[in-house]
Design an enzyme around this catalytic site. Structure first.
Site, mmCIF file in Angstrom:
data_model
loop_
_atom_site.group_PDB
_atom_site.id
_atom_site.type_symbol
_atom_site.label_atom_id
_atom_site.label_comp_id
_atom_site.label_asym_id
_atom_site.label_seq_id
_atom_site.Cartn_x
_atom_site.Cartn_y
_atom_site.Cartn_z
ATOM 1 N N SER A 147 49.608 74.717 40.607
ATOM 2 C CA SER A 147 49.279 76.026 41.159
ATOM 3 C C SER A 147 49.836 76.143 42.576
ATOM 4 O O SER A 147 50.141 75.134 43.229
ATOM 5 C CB SER A 147 47.759 76.201 41.192
ATOM 6 O OG SER A 147 47.366 77.340 41.942
ATOM 7 N N TYR A 160 38.481 74.237 42.375
ATOM 8 C CA TYR A 160 39.728 74.559 41.669
ATOM 9 C C TYR A 160 40.938 74.075 42.459
ATOM 10 O O TYR A 160 41.847 73.453 41.897
ATOM 11 C CB TYR A 160 39.835 76.060 41.422
ATOM 12 C CG TYR A 160 41.146 76.454 40.774
ATOM 13 C CD1 TYR A 160 41.364 76.217 39.421
ATOM 14 C CD2 TYR A 160 42.168 77.030 41.523
ATOM 15 C CE1 TYR A 160 42.572 76.549 38.829
ATOM 16 C CE2 TYR A 160 43.371 77.369 40.942
ATOM 17 C CZ TYR A 160 43.572 77.125 39.594
ATOM 18 O OH TYR A 160 44.778 77.445 39.014
#
Length: 268
Positions: A147, A160
Site C-alpha cells: 500500500s 492497517y
C-alpha cells in the site's frame, strides 16, 4: 518430481480475495491472457459466478477454494487442497486484506486481530508453503499487495498501516534472498482504490478528497504488468509515487502533523 512432467502439467495462478475489487479485476485480466486460475475467497456464490464468466469465454480452467484466510487452519488448508489436487501454482497473488479507520483506543480489538491475521499471517503462511515448491521447480512469482501506507503510515489507520509496512518489508527482503533461484517476489503499492475496502468514514476524510480513489481495473493492470516485468515494486499513480517520497524531504514531526490533519474528516 520429473521436470519434464512438471512442464506438461497445467499451471495455475492463485489469487486470494478474488471475489471483488483488485483481485476480481486481476482475475479477469489474467483469464483474458489465457491463464488457468485458482480463486480464493469466502463467498462461494461470487466465485461461482466469476468462474461461469471466465471459463467459457477464455478457454481456461478456473478452480474455486472457499476459505476464510483470517483463520490460520483455513489458510493452511488452501495449500493442502492444491497439493492434494495436484495443482501447480506458479504464480501466487496475495491480495486479500481489509482496513479499519478510527482512533486505536476506540476501534474493536477483534477486528484488528482479524486484520493482522488476514493482512500479515495469511501472506506469510501462503508464501512460506508455496515458495518451497517454487524453489524446487526453480520457477515462480509471488505478488503481494502492499500500500501507499507502507511508506507513509497514517494516524487513524494505525494497525492497517503497520500490516502493510510488514508486507512491503517482507516482500523486499524475501526478493533479495531468492535472487538467482528463479522465484520472484513483487510488491504492488496502490493508494486509495474505488472498492468496497473504503468505508464511508474513510471517504469523508481530507486525504480521500485530495487523492481520489483509483479505478480498480487500472490498479489490477499495473499488478499484471509488474508480474510480466518480474521484479521490484510498483507504486500505482504519479500522485502516490510523489506522496510516498515526501518523508525523504520532510521532518518526521511535520510529516506526522500533515498526515493527522489529512486523516481527519473533511468537514465542509
Amino acid at each position: 518430481m520429473d521436470p519434464h512432467k512438471i512442464t506438461c502439467m497445467k499451471k495455475y495462478t492463485l489469487i486470494t480475495g478474488a471475489s471483488s475489487g483488485i483481485g476480481l479485476e486481476m482475475a479477469k485480466i489474467l483469464a483474458a491472457e489465457g491463464n488457468n486460475l485458482i480463486l480464493v475467497a469466502r463467498s462461494r456464490d461470487k466465485l461461482e459466478q466469476l468462474k461461469s464468466e471466465l471459463e467459457p469465454g477464455h478457454n481456461i480452467e478456473v478452480k474455486i477454494i472457499t476459505k476464510d484466510l483470517s483463520v490460520y487452519e483455513e489458510t493452511l488448508s488452501v495449500y493442502d487442497e492444491c497439493n492434494k489436487c495436484g495443482y501447480i501454482v506458479n504464480v501466487l497473488i496475495n491480495n486479500a486484506g481489509f482496513g479499519l479507520y478510527g482512533e486505536f483506543a476506540d476501534t474493536p480489538l477483534e477486528d484488528e486481530i482479524r486484520m493482522v491475521s488476514l493482512n500479515i499471517n495469511a501472506v506469510l503462511v501462503l508464501t512460506k508453503l508455496f515458495i518451497k515448491d517454487m524453489k524446487e521447480r526453480k520457477e515462480g512469482k509471488i505478488l503481494n499487495l502492499a500500500s501507499l501506507l507502507s511508506f507513509l503510515p497514517f494516524p487513524y489507520y494505525s494497525v492497517y498501516s503497520a500490516t502493510k509496512t510488514f508486507v512491503l518489508s517482507f516482500s523486499e527482503t524475501l526478493a533479495a534472498e531468492l535472487k538467482g533461484t528463479g522465484v520472484a517476489v513483487l510488491s504492488l503499492c496502490p493508494g486509495p482504490v474505488d472498492t468496497n475496502f473504503s468505508s464511508p468514514e474513510m471517504l469523508a476524510t481530507k486525504a480521500y478528497s485530495i487523492n481520489k480513489p483509483a479505478d480498480p481495473q487500472k490498479v489490477a493492470q499495473a499488478g499484471v504488468n509488474l508480474l510480466r516485468k518480474g521484479k521490484g515494486k510498483k507504486i500505482v499513480g504519479f500522485n502516490n509515487w510523489f506522496i510516498s517520497n515526501l518523508p525523504r524531504i520532510t521532518p518526521d514531526f511535520i510529516m506526522m502533523k500533515i498526515k493527522k490533519n489529512l486523516a481527519k474528516p473533511n468537514l465542509v
